[in-house]
Scaffold this active site. Sequence first.
Site, PDB file in Angstrom:
ATOM      1  N   LYS A 163       0.832  -1.204   0.000  1.00 58.52           N
ATOM      2  CA  LYS A 163       0.000   0.000   0.000  1.00 58.52           C
ATOM      3  C   LYS A 163       0.865   1.251   0.000  1.00 58.52           C
ATOM      4  CE  LYS A 163      -3.912  -2.179   2.279  1.00 58.52           C
ATOM      5  NZ  LYS A 163      -4.503  -2.634   3.534  1.00 58.52           N
ATOM      6  N   GLN A 187      -4.974  -1.247   9.686  1.00 61.53           N
ATOM      7  CA  GLN A 187      -4.888  -2.590   9.105  1.00 61.53           C
ATOM      8  C   GLN A 187      -5.534  -3.613  10.052  1.00 61.53           C
ATOM      9  OE1 GLN A 187      -3.510  -3.358   5.981  1.00 61.53           O
ATOM     10  NE2 GLN A 187      -4.329  -5.403   6.388  1.00 61.53           N
ATOM     11  N   ASP A 228     -11.291   3.007   4.122  1.00 61.96           N
ATOM     12  CA  ASP A 228     -11.696   1.602   4.056  1.00 61.96           C
ATOM     13  C   ASP A 228     -13.227   1.478   4.016  1.00 61.96           C
ATOM     14  OD1 ASP A 228      -9.911  -0.450   3.754  1.00 61.96           O
ATOM     15  OD2 ASP A 228      -9.386  -0.598   5.881  1.00 61.96           O
TER      16      ASP A 228
END
Length: 298
Positions: free
Chosen positions: A53, A97, A120
């Site tokens: 990422k 994460q 997200d």
Amino acid sequence: MSATIIDGKAFAAEVRAKVATHVAKLAEQGIKPGLAVVIVGDDPASQVYVRSKGKQTVEAGMESFEHKLPADTAEADLLALVDRLNKDPAVNGILVQLPLPEHLNEDLVINAIDPAKDVDGFHISNVGLLATGQKAMVPCTPLGCLMLLRDHFGSLSGKTAVVVGRSNIVGKPMAQLLLRDSCTVTIAHSRTKDIEDVVRGADIVIAAVGRAEMVTGEWLKPGAVVIDVGINRLPPVEEGAKGRLVGDVDFASASAVAGAITPVPGGVGPMTIACLLANTLTATCRANGLDEPEGLTA
Ligand code: NDP
């Protein structure tokens, strides 16, 4: 019939290129999107994702902020970091994460993120906005699937879609997005009766189950378009070797019946990070009162 292969790798490269072009335009106005990724602990798979990422964020011309915290980080310290990132004007997107170590409450942490920076799309506000058809940050993997489907079909209106899997990360938001694009949507899961028959009614099948090669060609209506979200590693055939990566769809039998299908790897996987970059760009545009990039949002 032999299915068309939907090349997610190539499409993701196009998405990343579009993002980079927009980012370059923003730079002319003195705006540089920033993505902060927070990782707690040293889960090897998560480390790989986070590295990837960070690299792709920088390649797109954005600022990447990486926060690596030890596995025993206290919840209060993690929440304090999220709060700092919420207030930091250089940060347009925040991603924590998952999974987090067990002592940390994932819902609490995710819902502490500013919804406008929740790239997200897991914050309860974004879940609600998506469900009510309003402007939301949309979870990256379902957004990637939607982009592939729109590219394939043009319009999805009136198609029947079956989403196999009802997780908050993939299945449910996927179903919401398909509904928003006027598909007739069924969500199947582990308690669904006669699941093969349910799937056989669909023009579009999304498999997000986490069971290697579960959906076979016999489950499909001829010509169906199959999006395989699953990532499963088979046991190695010989000692010391790495097992093969497969999806939730049995590619060999499914591609003989389907009209089009995504491979694993090289299908949905690369779209997820591309959509993370797209979401960071969208969040930046919204934060600055600018038009959103066309074709990069739901
Ligand atoms: P979850 O484990 O959270 O959810 C799996 C879903 O599948 C559940 O709703 C479960 O039903 C359903 N299910 C399990 N077994 C069966 C069965 N035998 N028949 C029908 N339904 C079943 O998984 P995720 O949604 O997080 O992920 C799904 C897959 O997608 C995984 O392989 C994962 O690795 C992959 N993935 C890939 C991403 C990418 O970037 N390509 C990103 C995220 C995930 P129930 O609710 O009834 O238990």
